[in-house]
Each structure stands twice: as C-alpha cells, then as structure tokens.
Design a protein around this motif. Structure first.
Motif, PDB file in Angstrom:
ATOM      1  N   MET A   1       0.855  -1.194   0.000  1.00  0.00           N
ATOM      2  CA  MET A   1       0.000   0.000   0.000  1.00  0.00           C
ATOM      3  C   MET A   1       0.885   1.235   0.000  1.00  0.00           C
ATOM      4  N   PRO A   2       0.859   1.998  -1.095  1.00  0.00           N
ATOM      5  CA  PRO A   2       1.779   3.146  -1.179  1.00  0.00           C
ATOM      6  C   PRO A   2       1.343   4.299  -0.295  1.00  0.00           C
ATOM      7  N   ILE A   3       2.309   5.060   0.160  1.00  0.00           N
ATOM      8  CA  ILE A   3       2.057   6.335   0.813  1.00  0.00           C
ATOM      9  C   ILE A   3       2.117   7.367  -0.301  1.00  0.00           C
ATOM     10  N   VAL A   4       1.075   8.149  -0.448  1.00  0.00           N
ATOM     11  CA  VAL A   4       1.053   9.124  -1.533  1.00  0.00           C
ATOM     12  C   VAL A   4       1.229  10.530  -0.977  1.00  0.00           C
ATOM     13  N   ALA A   5       2.213  11.234  -1.535  1.00  0.00           N
ATOM     14  CA  ALA A   5       2.492  12.597  -1.097  1.00  0.00           C
ATOM     15  C   ALA A   5       2.499  13.502  -2.322  1.00  0.00           C
ATOM     16  N   THR A   6       2.236  14.768  -2.116  1.00  0.00           N
ATOM     17  CA  THR A   6       2.332  15.717  -3.225  1.00  0.00           C
ATOM     18  C   THR A   6       3.172  16.910  -2.797  1.00  0.00           C
ATOM     19  N   THR A   7       3.976  17.416  -3.728  1.00  0.00           N
ATOM     20  CA  THR A   7       4.765  18.615  -3.453  1.00  0.00           C
ATOM     21  C   THR A   7       4.498  19.629  -4.560  1.00  0.00           C
ATOM     22  N   ALA A   8       4.727  20.902  -4.257  1.00  0.00           N
ATOM     23  CA  ALA A   8       4.418  21.963  -5.210  1.00  0.00           C
ATOM     24  C   ALA A   8       5.636  22.791  -5.587  1.00  0.00           C
ATOM     25  N   SER A   9       6.823  22.353  -5.138  1.00  0.00           N
ATOM     26  CA  SER A   9       8.055  23.060  -5.504  1.00  0.00           C
ATOM     27  C   SER A   9       9.230  22.121  -5.297  1.00  0.00           C
ATOM     28  N   VAL A  10      10.355  22.461  -5.910  1.00  0.00           N
ATOM     29  CA  VAL A  10      11.552  21.644  -5.760  1.00  0.00           C
ATOM     30  C   VAL A  10      11.990  21.617  -4.295  1.00  0.00           C
ATOM     31  N   GLU A  11      11.854  22.752  -3.593  1.00  0.00           N
ATOM     32  CA  GLU A  11      12.265  22.795  -2.190  1.00  0.00           C
ATOM     33  C   GLU A  11      11.379  21.878  -1.334  1.00  0.00           C
ATOM     34  N   GLU A  12      10.114  21.809  -1.683  1.00  0.00           N
ATOM     35  CA  GLU A  12       9.223  20.913  -0.934  1.00  0.00           C
ATOM     36  C   GLU A  12       9.631  19.456  -1.123  1.00  0.00           C
ATOM     37  N   THR A  13      10.056  19.112  -2.325  1.00  0.00           N
ATOM     38  CA  THR A  13      10.511  17.727  -2.572  1.00  0.00           C
ATOM     39  C   THR A  13      11.779  17.462  -1.781  1.00  0.00           C
ATOM     40  N   ARG A  14      12.654  18.488  -1.689  1.00  0.00           N
ATOM     41  CA  ARG A  14      13.862  18.322  -0.871  1.00  0.00           C
ATOM     42  C   ARG A  14      13.471  18.124   0.596  1.00  0.00           C
ATOM     43  N   LEU A  15      12.516  18.904   1.075  1.00  0.00           N
ATOM     44  CA  LEU A  15      12.082  18.779   2.473  1.00  0.00           C
ATOM     45  C   LEU A  15      11.493  17.395   2.734  1.00  0.00           C
ATOM     46  N   LEU A  16      10.778  16.871   1.749  1.00  0.00           N
ATOM     47  CA  LEU A  16      10.211  15.527   1.886  1.00  0.00           C
ATOM     48  C   LEU A  16      11.341  14.492   1.975  1.00  0.00           C
ATOM     49  N   GLY A  17      12.350  14.653   1.123  1.00  0.00           N
ATOM     50  CA  GLY A  17      13.498  13.744   1.180  1.00  0.00           C
ATOM     51  C   GLY A  17      14.201  13.836   2.526  1.00  0.00           C
ATOM     52  N   GLU A  18      14.278  15.052   3.046  1.00  0.00           N
ATOM     53  CA  GLU A  18      14.902  15.283   4.345  1.00  0.00           C
ATOM     54  C   GLU A  18      14.105  14.578   5.448  1.00  0.00           C
ATOM     55  N   ALA A  19      12.792  14.606   5.328  1.00  0.00           N
ATOM     56  CA  ALA A  19      11.924  13.948   6.322  1.00  0.00           C
ATOM     57  C   ALA A  19      12.132  12.435   6.286  1.00  0.00           C
ATOM     58  N   VAL A  20      12.261  11.882   5.091  1.00  0.00           N
ATOM     59  CA  VAL A  20      12.487  10.430   4.974  1.00  0.00           C
ATOM     60  C   VAL A  20      13.839  10.065   5.601  1.00  0.00           C
ATOM     61  N   THR A  41      16.658  13.593  -8.261  1.00  0.00           N
ATOM     62  CA  THR A  41      17.868  14.193  -7.688  1.00  0.00           C
ATOM     63  C   THR A  41      17.499  15.175  -6.570  1.00  0.00           C
ATOM     64  N   ALA A  42      16.410  15.910  -6.736  1.00  0.00           N
ATOM     65  CA  ALA A  42      15.962  16.846  -5.695  1.00  0.00           C
ATOM     66  C   ALA A  42      15.682  16.089  -4.397  1.00  0.00           C
ATOM     67  N   PHE A  43      15.036  14.944  -4.514  1.00  0.00           N
ATOM     68  CA  PHE A  43      14.765  14.108  -3.333  1.00  0.00           C
ATOM     69  C   PHE A  43      16.084  13.722  -2.653  1.00  0.00           C
ATOM     70  N   VAL A  44      17.057  13.302  -3.456  1.00  0.00           N
ATOM     71  CA  VAL A  44      18.354  12.876  -2.891  1.00  0.00           C
ATOM     72  C   VAL A  44      19.054  14.061  -2.219  1.00  0.00           C
ATOM     73  N   GLN A  45      18.925  15.258  -2.814  1.00  0.00           N
ATOM     74  CA  GLN A  45      19.536  16.455  -2.214  1.00  0.00           C
ATOM     75  C   GLN A  45      18.979  16.703  -0.816  1.00  0.00           C
ATOM     76  N   GLY A  46      17.675  16.549  -0.676  1.00  0.00           N
ATOM     77  CA  GLY A  46      17.061  16.737   0.637  1.00  0.00           C
ATOM     78  C   GLY A  46      17.446  15.628   1.601  1.00  0.00           C
ATOM     79  N   PHE A  47      17.458  14.419   1.093  1.00  0.00           N
ATOM     80  CA  PHE A  47      17.819  13.250   1.904  1.00  0.00           C
ATOM     81  C   PHE A  47      19.235  13.430   2.454  1.00  0.00           C
ATOM     82  N   GLY A  48      20.129  13.863   1.586  1.00  0.00           N
ATOM     83  CA  GLY A  48      21.511  14.100   2.000  1.00  0.00           C
ATOM     84  C   GLY A  48      21.586  15.200   3.040  1.00  0.00           C
ATOM     85  N   ARG A  49      20.841  16.257   2.821  1.00  0.00           N
ATOM     86  CA  ARG A  49      20.785  17.372   3.780  1.00  0.00           C
ATOM     87  C   ARG A  49      20.341  16.851   5.149  1.00  0.00           C
TER      88      ARG A  49
END
Ligand code: ADP
Ligand code: MG
Length: 162
Positions: A1-20, A41-49
C-alpha cells in the motif's frame, strides 16, 4: 500500500526527502523511479541534507556513483546510462551496503533484479501544475515495512493524493 504525497516546488521535494532521511539507518536502500525532471535528484539532495551532507549533491549521471559524507555515508547512483545488466553487477552494490552507509539509486527499477529485497520504492510523477509532483513511497521487505507508521507520520505535511 503506497504512501502518496504531493509537493508543489523543488524545495518541498527536498524537504520531503529530508523527512524520509530522519528514518534512515545503516544499509538502507532507496530506489527512485520517474521520468527526467521528475525530481529524483531533488529528493536525494534533501535526503543528504537530512543526513548532514554539506557538499552540493549533483546528478551522478556520467560517473554512475557519488559518495557524500554525512551522519551516514550517502552513495548516490544514477543507472540511467547503464546499457547492460552486467555493468550493474560491477557497481559494487554489496560493498556499498557493507560500508555502513545508505544507497540511493535513480532509475533503480531498471536493475530491480540486482537490488536487495529490503528497500524503499519512491516513484515520482508530474502533477497537474508545472511544479506539482506526486510522490508514491512503497516500503518493500520487513526492514522498511517496520517503519511504515513512522514514514506516514514524517510525511504527514505532504499526505494525500494529487
Ligand atoms: N515539486 C517539485 N519537485 C521536484 N522538482 C521540481 C518540482 N517542481 C519543479 N521542479 C523542477 O524539476 C526539476 C527536477 O530535476 P531533478 O531533481 O534533477 O529530476 P530527475 O533527477 O528526476 O531528473 C528541477 O529543475 C526542479 O527545479
Ligand atoms: Mg537525476
């Protein structure tokens, strides 16, 4: 069962990656799927952050893998240009995992056969507006399944379908 999220900017996707990344531990594998420009890549940037990486994270398209220092070592792979599965076998995935860090693989579904059973699947697609992205996260295997509730909680700010 997937978790579905939505983002509205590149920074939001980074923040989501950071949360994960707040849930990340040694030996974790995150597999990123989605067309060019979807935000892998934006997700990975946040994840790394989130793991305290100071260096600027850029796409490893030509070198296949970049390694960054953080709370855990971050191995960032992009296997888009791999032409043969045999090349993927040579990537040294097992060694990277033994290393105690985490591994994030863009276009990783192309080498699904070689991936460990335990991983987090992240699929990014384009939403209604130019800057909208729909991000589906699927924990695969017991290692990530155990963290489903924590993941849901961490992703609460972006919860819900597009
Ligand atoms: N919600 C969003 N999430 C991620 N990227 C976005 C979003 N909205 C616009 N963008 C833009 O889309 C592009 C995503 O690029 P990138 O992360 O390199 O994608 P990929 O690695 O999937 O090819 C960037 O130019 C970014 O500014
Ligand atoms: Mg990329």
């Amino acid at each position: 069962m997937p978790i579905v999220a939505t983002t509205a900017s590149v920074e939001e996707t980074r923040l989501l990656g950071e949360a994960v990344a707040t849930l990340a531990g040694t030996g974790d594998v995150v597999v990123l799927a989605g067309d060019l420009g979807a935000g892998k890549t934006a997700f990975v940037q946040g994840f790394g952050r989130g793991l305290g990486v100071q260096e600027r994270i850029t796409s490893p398209t030509f070198t296949l893998v970049h390694v960054y220092d953080g709370r855990l070592a971050v191995h960032h792979l992009d296997v888009y240009r791999l032409e043969h599965l045999s090349e993927a076998s040579d990537l040294g995935l097992a060694e990277m995992l033994d290393d105690g860090g985490v591994v994030l693989i863009e276009w990783g579904d192309a080498i699904a056969r070689l991936l460990p059973r335990d991983h987090l699947d992240v699929r990014l697609t384009f939403g209604a507006d130019d800057d909208d992205r729909v991000i589906e996260l699927v924990p695969v295997g017991p290692h990530w399944a155990r963290r489903t509730d924590a993941l849901l909680a961490a992703l609460q700010p972006w919860a819900g379908g597009g």
